[in-house]
Design an enzyme around this catalytic site. Structure first.
Site: not given
Length: 395
Positions: A182, A210, A241
């Site tokens: 990340s 992610h 996310k």
């Protein structure tokens, strides 16, 4: 000396070293432009990759669920907290990820804590083989387990092989890695990891927080990106996310997921995800299943922004992802950049400094989204050119 004076001393030390983080307060919905502390700014540091956090269909699904199911789940999943919505989302996630089953947790952090601490426990003939730069939630999951661990160097498959050789006689071996790292945006070399896992009879667990909504067909994640569905045992994903909601899950073999339902501590001892959150997540999965338009727009924006910054001379490291680390190296300079971007250019982009990253690797981490326009991103490029020259960082 008062008993809490040490806290003041610690905070003052953080401020002196440029390591104190100012927490901004949003006063609007997540989006490409947000209101922060009463000021409209261009948002370049959110994980809302696809712009789904305020998507009309997502909001409608959450509102409808409140009317049908209420606000709270009311209990842990194993007592009276499992609603049909939870089951529906788990089934949709398993299908989306091309896995047999999935289990929901309250967050990605809890998913890692619950799964990792359950798969290998203290006192068993087992060991974690963990990537050097793994997320804090993975590290805390291993700590909660109490089982031994060995650490292999970042992206170094020779070192992974060496560590696996050292623990080859252990009954249970779990290789644990982030899929996308990340802070840098680089990817785990999953094909090589899978090959070594098969050679040493080890399980593979990937934190794809992610990668979800970003990599792979329709945003199915890094395992889909590398076409390794039958060679990676466990995939952890987060719904907070790219999916724009809250929650986490682990997908994998049916029996293994059933075992996590029986022993995963956050699943057993913390109340279930609330109905509006679950319904919103269902809507997000349905949007991605139906179309990859947002994923393509995200990547188009990513390539535009990163090319513009590299052309100016900025070092973006080894990113292969929308995560765009603009390397400034010095902690105080990174904090100054962040402050001046906000004050002088109305750009909201937080500095990332130690201990989140090693000393001397401070950066501004930019995160473009599918909701940004090219004009938004060109404005960012122009601001980095202007501020880079003003500070002397760009010659």
């Amino acid at each position: 000396m008062a008993k809490l004076d040490w806290i003041t001393e610690e905070l003052n030390e953080l401020k002196e070293k440029g390591l104190y983080v100012k927490i901004r307060v949003l006063q609007s919905a997540q989006g490409p432009w947000v209101v922060v502390d009463g000021k409209k700014v261009l948002n370049m540091c959110s994980n809302n990759y696809l712009g789904l956090a305020a998507h009309p269909k997502i909001k409608e699904a959450a509102i409808r669920a409140i009317l049908d199911y209420g606000v709270g789940a009311g209990a842990v999943r194993t007592i009276a907290g499992t609603m049909e919505l939870h089951v529906e989302l788990e089934e949709k996630l398993a299908k989306f990820k091309k896995r047999e089953a999935a289990i929901l947790f309250q967050s990605g952090y809890n998913a890692n804590l619950g799964a990792i601490s359950t798969l290998i426990k203290k006192g068993e003939d087992g060991v974690f083989v963990s990537e050097e730069l793994n997320h804090a939630s993975i590290i805390d999951g291993m700590r909660l387990s109490g089982a031994p661990k060995v650490i292999y160097k970042h992206l170094d498959m020779e070192d992974l092989k060496k560590k696996l050789e050292e623990v080859k006689d252990k009954k249970k071996k779990l290789i644990v890695t982030d899929g996308v790292f990340s802070m840098d945006g680089d990817l785990a070399p999953l094909p090589e990891i899978a090959e070594l896992a098969e050679q040493y009879d080890a399980m593979v667990y990937v934190d794809d927080a992610h990668g979800e909504g970003v990599l792979g067909e329709h945003g199915r994640g890094i395992v889909d990106h590398f076409k390794l569905h039958n060679r990676v045992d466990f995939e952890m994903g987060t719904l907070s996310k790219a999916f724009g909601v809250i929650g986490g899950y682990v997908a994998g073999p049916e029996e293994a997921i059933d075992y996590l339902r029986q022993r995963g501590r956050p699943f057993l001892f913390s109340s279930a995800l609330n109905p509006p959150d679950v319904a919103a997540a269902i809507a997000s999965v349905e949007i991605l299943q139906k179309s990859d338009e947002l994923v393509k727009k995200l990547w188009d924006n990513t390539h535009f922004l990163q090319k513009g910054l590299r052309d100016l001379g900025y070092d973006l490291g080894n990113t292969k992802h929308p995560i765009t680390p603009v390397m400034l190296y010095d902690e105080k300079l990174a904090q100054e950049f962040s402050r001046r971007l906000y004050d002088e250019y109305n750009i909201f982009a937080q500095a990332i400094v130690y201990p989140t990253v090693p000393l001397g690797t401070a950066r501004i981490r930019l995160e473009p989204s599918a909701a940004h326009t090219k004009e938004d991103l060109q404005y960012v490029i122009d601001a980095f050119e202007d501020l880079g020259k003003k500070t002397g960082f760009l010659k």
